[in-house]
Scaffold this motif. Sequence first.
Motif, PDB file in Angstrom:
ATOM      1  N   GLY A  54       0.681  -1.272   0.091  1.00  0.00           N
ATOM      2  CA  GLY A  54       0.057   0.009   0.139  1.00  0.00           C
ATOM      3  C   GLY A  54       0.681   1.069  -0.194  1.00  0.00           C
ATOM      4  O   GLY A  54       0.374   2.333   0.430  1.00  0.00           O
ATOM      5  N   SER A 100      -0.678   4.438  -1.840  1.00  0.00           N
ATOM      6  CA  SER A 100      -2.050   4.999  -0.943  1.00  0.00           C
ATOM      7  C   SER A 100      -1.558   5.808   0.159  1.00  0.00           C
ATOM      8  O   SER A 100      -1.939   6.811   0.400  1.00  0.00           O
ATOM      9  CB  SER A 100      -2.932   3.729  -0.337  1.00  0.00           C
ATOM     10  N   ALA A 107      -5.250   4.975  -8.134  1.00  0.00           N
ATOM     11  CA  ALA A 107      -5.779   5.442  -6.761  1.00  0.00           C
ATOM     12  C   ALA A 107      -6.356   6.973  -6.832  1.00  0.00           C
ATOM     13  O   ALA A 107      -7.325   6.862  -6.157  1.00  0.00           O
ATOM     14  CB  ALA A 107      -4.467   5.531  -6.154  1.00  0.00           C
ATOM     15  N   VAL A 166      -8.813   1.406  -0.724  1.00  0.00           N
ATOM     16  CA  VAL A 166      -8.724   2.890  -0.780  1.00  0.00           C
ATOM     17  C   VAL A 166      -8.151   3.486  -2.044  1.00  0.00           C
ATOM     18  O   VAL A 166      -7.033   3.413  -2.602  1.00  0.00           O
ATOM     19  CB  VAL A 166      -7.082   3.111   0.261  1.00  0.00           C
ATOM     20  N   ILE A 204      -8.833   8.210   0.392  1.00  0.00           N
ATOM     21  CA  ILE A 204      -7.330   8.602   0.744  1.00  0.00           C
ATOM     22  C   ILE A 204      -7.324   9.435   1.744  1.00  0.00           C
ATOM     23  O   ILE A 204      -6.364   9.527   2.747  1.00  0.00           O
ATOM     24  CB  ILE A 204      -6.666   8.974  -0.794  1.00  0.00           C
TER      25      ILE A 204
END
Length: 398
Positions: free
Chosen positions: A15, A18, A48, A290, A296
């Motif tokens: 991640g 993110s 994202a 996310v 976010i």
Amino acid sequence: MPPRTIIYTGKGGVGKTSVALATARRCARSGLRTLVISTDPAHNLADALERDVANRPTPCGRRLYARQVEAQEEIEQHWEAVQRWLVNLLADRGLDRIAAEELTVPPGMDELFALLAIKEHYESGEFDCLIVDCAPTGETLRLLSFPDAAGWWLEKVLPLERKLVAAARPLARTLLDVPLPDDPVFEEVERLVRGLGELAGILRDRSTTSVRLVLNPERIVVREAMRTYTYLNLYGFPVDAVVANRVLPPEAGGDYFAPWRALQSEQLDLVREAFAPLPVLEAPHFPREVVGTRMIDRLADALFDGTEAHAVLHDGARPELSDDGDEPVLRLPLPLAARGDIKVRKVGLELVVRVGPHKRTVVLPDSLAGWAPAGARFDQGQLEIRFRRRETALAQAR
């Protein structure tokens, strides 16, 4: 004033993208003109953010910009002379020109040019914060260690090679029919290597730059992060925090998740103990992916509750050369290293320190030219190397 630079790295899939975006959005909300930049070939910023992101700073909100570095474009801009010479050389030997173009970019060169984009924006003065979403750990370490090796090559090898080529060029044209590299080729290589050396200085500047390790509380991921922490200290890159991402919350109910929560709790205890006194920022495993600014920002709120995202969160031990009585002592922090993995040797004014598969060449000051290592000791995560005058060390050896 140089921009605050925060580099996120970690095992693939933990991640990082993110977390980098959450940090960038929080910095922008604090009033700082912020660029989040992806040097990972597997770009995820656009996915994202749910919007297009180009190979240039792309507006993504108030005071927030994003860039996905397209390495091929960087290669075409900065590697043109070298590539042209190599293509002609291979084509003259009978290789198809299209195939020759593919062979003129060594493996890893694309990621290297992507990393140099950090230097470009650091020096531009356009931004207050640079948030870097780096490639997975192994690739990042290889690239971050490259400036040291490149600096050695620039100082020791390139000048000699350039002189030899200049002397051999007339002979090669007459007898060998081999096109040797001309001055623009050498100048391009020198620019690249000097840029890498300057980048290393930027990345080691504790007043402006920090590396943050992103992990999930899983056994394999945590162990890789622990090794990475050691290697980052070996190279002198300041780590100011660990991010524990996707922590199962207590409300993740049912017997199915109970073993996972127990495993994560055990690994989180290990993370807090092993990485102390680094702060450990935690974010829960959200019930939704996310993706998009709303999620976010939820991640940012969880990570930076009561904390400034752009602050230097920890200023740890650093390499130090000092006098201990009449003997100089070099101290290198190597947290979490195993004693048996450390090897040290001195070659001239260069000290080569190897930890496992990684090594760093430390250039010693001229004042130590007549000194030799008299012994090394590793204790509580710190390597200590003592020096004695060469004649004294030789007499004691006899």
